[in-house]
Motif scaffolding. Structure first.
Motif, PDB file in Angstrom:
ATOM      1  N   ASP A   1       6.883   4.653  -2.086  1.00 12.64           N
ATOM      2  CA  ASP A   1       7.499   3.500  -1.429  1.00 12.64           C
ATOM      3  C   ASP A   1       8.506   4.045  -0.404  1.00 12.64           C
ATOM      4  O   ASP A   1       8.206   4.120   0.793  1.00 12.64           O
ATOM      5  CB  ASP A   1       8.175   2.604  -2.495  1.00 12.64           C
ATOM      6  N   GLU A   2       9.657   4.518  -0.876  1.00 13.84           N
ATOM      7  CA  GLU A   2      10.681   5.080   0.017  1.00 13.84           C
ATOM      8  C   GLU A   2      10.095   6.166   0.933  1.00 13.84           C
ATOM      9  O   GLU A   2      10.491   6.292   2.095  1.00 13.84           O
ATOM     10  CB  GLU A   2      11.839   5.679  -0.801  1.00 13.84           C
TER      11      GLU A   2
ATOM     12  N   ASN B   1      12.778   3.703  -8.121  1.00 17.07           N
ATOM     13  CA  ASN B   1      13.594   3.893  -6.903  1.00 17.07           C
ATOM     14  C   ASN B   1      14.264   5.274  -6.849  1.00 17.07           C
ATOM     15  O   ASN B   1      15.439   5.385  -6.498  1.00 17.07           O
ATOM     16  CB  ASN B   1      14.689   2.809  -6.801  1.00 17.07           C
TER      17      ASN B   1
ATOM     18  N   LYS C   1       5.632  -6.172 -12.949  1.00 11.65           N
ATOM     19  CA  LYS C   1       6.429  -5.048 -12.461  1.00 11.65           C
ATOM     20  C   LYS C   1       7.752  -4.958 -13.223  1.00 11.65           C
ATOM     21  O   LYS C   1       8.424  -5.972 -13.418  1.00 11.65           O
ATOM     22  CB  LYS C   1       6.702  -5.239 -10.967  1.00 11.65           C
TER      23      LYS C   1
ATOM     24  N   LYS D   1       6.182  -2.347   2.831  1.00 14.57           N
ATOM     25  CA  LYS D   1       7.128  -3.447   3.012  1.00 14.57           C
ATOM     26  C   LYS D   1       7.166  -3.766   4.510  1.00 14.57           C
ATOM     27  O   LYS D   1       7.809  -3.061   5.290  1.00 14.57           O
ATOM     28  CB  LYS D   1       8.515  -3.022   2.532  1.00 14.57           C
TER      29      LYS D   1
ATOM     30  N   ASP E   1       9.004   0.775 -11.288  1.00 11.81           N
ATOM     31  CA  ASP E   1       9.678   1.223 -10.070  1.00 11.81           C
ATOM     32  C   ASP E   1      11.009   1.841 -10.441  1.00 11.81           C
ATOM     33  O   ASP E   1      11.894   1.173 -10.954  1.00 11.81           O
ATOM     34  CB  ASP E   1       9.897   0.013  -9.136  1.00 11.81           C
TER      35      ASP E   1
ATOM     36  N   GLU F   1       6.534   3.741  -9.156  1.00 11.20           N
ATOM     37  CA  GLU F   1       6.993   4.031  -7.788  1.00 11.20           C
ATOM     38  C   GLU F   1       8.131   5.032  -7.820  1.00 11.20           C
ATOM     39  O   GLU F   1       9.133   4.811  -8.498  1.00 11.20           O
ATOM     40  CB  GLU F   1       7.540   2.758  -7.122  1.00 11.20           C
TER      41      GLU F   1
HETATM   42 MG   LIG Z   1      10.158   0.341  -4.752  1.00 11.21          MG
END
Ligand SMILES: [Mg+2]
Ligand SMILES: O=C(O)CCC(=O)C1=CC=C[C@@H](O)[C@@H]1C(=O)O
Length: 321
Positions: free
Chosen positions: A214-215, A164, A132, A236, A162, A191
């Motif tokens: 994800d978020e 974010n 990752k 998560k 990722d 992601e």
């Molecule tokens: Mg993430």
């Protein structure tokens, strides 16, 4: 007869761990032990600053209330704070034997720092080479070049990226421009590339690069649905809630044809080893995203196999109850 103990912990973090523009100097939380008829179960309650909506003080209140209720031989519902529901439900699942012992400890390694050092580490990865890389922290062009370099140099490497939600549509496009179309299919997913889901979808359509949410899972209007270019969701548990809820989300993801990736909220080695077990149990065949132990300076209660960090025993912690 039931008995229970609760301890507070505070683990120093490596210098320079920054979460959502906030430096995380220590990771703070609680360890819970539930005992009944000679059996015991452990859990970790650790709301993540900047991500969890509950404070540690609120989590502590809910943990104490639930434990009091449980000791009174009630079977209380899980508390509302996700971190509390997760930690307590893990303790109970260990107590009842529901959480199997088999674990997936081959977490996808987080690649940070110097590309030269990365090469050696990635080349030495056993089995499925999947790693990752955080993107969106530096120039999008630099990210694109690093990802391209890694994929071109290591022919059987697959990367999870990722961002974010760090990119504007323009930056996302700049990134994609530097990634050779021939290696793009080895980006397992990225992601949350852009600030909104719509922009991320547009990026995926344009670039052909697969995406993951994800978020988004924590937004009120989110549902698990198949979409073009969407291949995975990152779950998560500390931000999700009880183990039942985690199971439910894994099932919903599967039903929509999406891969579910169990991922860390920077728990201690206690929580991480439990998530390695949850991953082996609920998402066999998918490497979890659990490579965050090295951000800490110590382990807690249970060691992660192969880690050389010192382990702090529960007896060295401050007892809350
Ligand atoms: Mg993430
Ligand atoms: O998903 C992983 O492989 C490790 C966990 C991880 O990347 C994160 C954990 C917690 C907060 C975040 O900064 C970060 C993420 O954005 O997913």
């Amino acid at each position: 007869m039931r008995s229970a103990q609760i301890w507070r912990y505070s683990l120093p973090m490596e210098a320079g761990v920054v979460l959502r523009n906030q430096r995380l100097k220590s990771r703070d939380g609680m360890v819970v032990r539930l005992c009944e008829e000679g059996r015991e179960g452990w859990g970790e309650v650790a709301p993540l600053p900047g991500f969890s909506l509950e404070s540690l003080a609120e989590a502590e209140r809910q943990t104490l209330d639930w434990v009091d209720d449980w000791l009174a031989e009630n079977n209380p519902d899980w508390p509302s704070a996700p971190s509390v529901a997760f930690g307590l439900s893990c303790a109970q699942a260990e107590l009842t034997g529901e959480l199997p012992l088999a674990a997936e400890y081959r977490a996808a390694p987080l690649c940070t720092g110097d590309p030269d050092e990365l090469f050696a580490m990635l080349q030495a990865l056993p089995g499925d080479k999947i790693a990752k890389v955080k993107v969106g922290l530096y120039e999008a062009v630099r990210d694109g070049m690093v990802v391209n370099l890694l994929l071109e140099a290591i022919g059987d490497l697959r990367l999870r990226l990722d961002a974010n939600r760090g990119w504007t549509p323009l930056k996302a496009r700049q990134f994609a421009k530097y990634v050779n179309p021939e290696v793009r299919s080895r980006i397992a997913f990225i992601e949350e590339p852009c600030q909104t889901r719509e922009q991320s979808r547009e990026f995926a359509r344009e670039s052909g690069i697969a995406i993951a949410w994800d978020e988004s899972l924590r937004e009120a209007d989110f549902t698990f649905e198949a979409e073009p270019h969407l291949v995975a969701v990152v779950i998560k548990p500390t931000l999700t809630g009880s183990l039942e809820r985690v199971r439910q989300q894994v099932a919903q993801a599967r039903a929509a044809g999406l891969e579910a990736v169990i991922s860390s909220s920077i728990e201690s080695s206690l929580g991480l080893t439990q998530m390695a077990r949850i991953a082996a149990w609920l998402t066999p065949g998918t490497l979890p995203g659990l490579d965050t132990l090295s951000l800490m300076e110590a382990q807690l209660v249970r060691p992660w196999p192969g880690s050389s960090l010192p382990v702090i025993a529960h007896s060295a912690l401050e007892r809350v109850r």
